[in-house]
Design an enzyme around this catalytic site. Sequence first.
Site, PDB file in Angstrom:
ATOM      1  N   SER A   1       6.644 -20.015   0.365  1.00 25.09           N
ATOM      2  CA  SER A   1       6.685 -18.773  -0.472  1.00 25.09           C
ATOM      3  C   SER A   1       6.674 -17.534   0.464  1.00 25.09           C
ATOM      4  O   SER A   1       6.581 -16.406  -0.167  1.00 25.09           O
ATOM      5  CB  SER A   1       5.684 -18.976  -1.573  1.00 25.09           C
TER       6      SER A   1
ATOM      7  N   LYS B   1       9.116 -14.948   0.518  1.00 24.93           N
ATOM      8  CA  LYS B   1       9.313 -13.714  -0.367  1.00 24.93           C
ATOM      9  C   LYS B   1       8.732 -12.529   0.115  1.00 24.93           C
ATOM     10  O   LYS B   1       9.134 -11.396  -0.611  1.00 24.93           O
ATOM     11  CB  LYS B   1       8.425 -14.214  -1.767  1.00 24.93           C
TER      12      LYS B   1
ATOM     13  N   SER C   1       4.226 -15.627  -7.081  1.00 19.00           N
ATOM     14  CA  SER C   1       5.011 -16.372  -6.410  1.00 19.00           C
ATOM     15  C   SER C   1       6.142 -17.035  -6.954  1.00 19.00           C
ATOM     16  O   SER C   1       6.602 -18.267  -6.991  1.00 19.00           O
ATOM     17  CB  SER C   1       4.383 -17.282  -5.359  1.00 19.00           C
TER      18      SER C   1
END
Length: 329
Positions: free
Chosen positions: A50, A53, A110
């Site tokens: 993640s 991101k 997330s």
Amino acid sequence: MLRRAFFCLVAVAALLGPGAAKASPALVFEPYNGTVFYAEDPDTLWFPASLTKMMTAYVAFHALRNGEVKPDTPAVVTKNALAQPPTKLGLPVGSSIPLETAIRVIIVKSANDVAVMVAETVGGSEEAFVERMNEAAKRLGMTSTQFANPHGLPNEQQYTTARDLGRLARALIIEFPEYADIFSMTSVSVAKRQLRTHNGLLRTFNGADGMKTGFICHSGFNIVVSATRDGRKLVAVVLGEKSTRIRNERAAQLLENGFKRYFWKSLFGTSLNGLPLPADRDDRPVHLGKIICGPNYGAIRPEFTPDLFPSQTPVTRLADVPTPLPPLN
């Protein structure tokens, strides 16, 4: 001289604790001038999970600045978005939230479905947005990074390094200070729900003010975390730890050590671009699935909610990480 160096290395290993010889990539640097305070395997290929991101947000920030979209542009839930595995927000197809709220959700919660919503809103399609991500990576000098999706779920074609993540963190901090609050948020409210951050250091580390965590079985527990004390800012990158607790403790140790040696390192440290390149390295990302999640872990597991190893104890007084020894001449 060699005998003395050997015993110094043994002492360093003892201070770092069990498993230090197989430690995962780590990096600590000052973001404004790029001075590196500590680096360990910064160019080993790794699954970003993640942490992806961060780039999703970076591309979205550019689109906002360029006027392609507005903060209140609706980010719509499509079938493609809703189909993403957890962690997810899970709003019904056809509903929407403002784009700026969606960006906050992907950093704080997330949420994988919301990452796709942002991608489709900004890029017109997920595929077109990923092209923008790779273009941005190239522009930032992230020479060992490739993106295949906007959320970080497992994909063999999606990889990065600690050095490249440092470059991305620098760009976010320097180019978009107006969005710094998004990375420091510990919660966000959406659809009458209060969503809490995965970044426990925002609650437990003195001065922590960003940025993002990431986990898939392939990568282990990753974090990019920034902290500011007395007007001095540092960023730590830690990849591939076995739990959130170990990840957070290692990042805290690195930051503490960096702040204690700030002035000395500012004078004598190298830069992100000046770090020596490895003589050779694997051309595929490291796979930790069986180590992190066991032999039957399955292909995809999202970032855990809540953290498997919660820690409410402040982690600001941990043992120093010794300064690496200079190479033998």
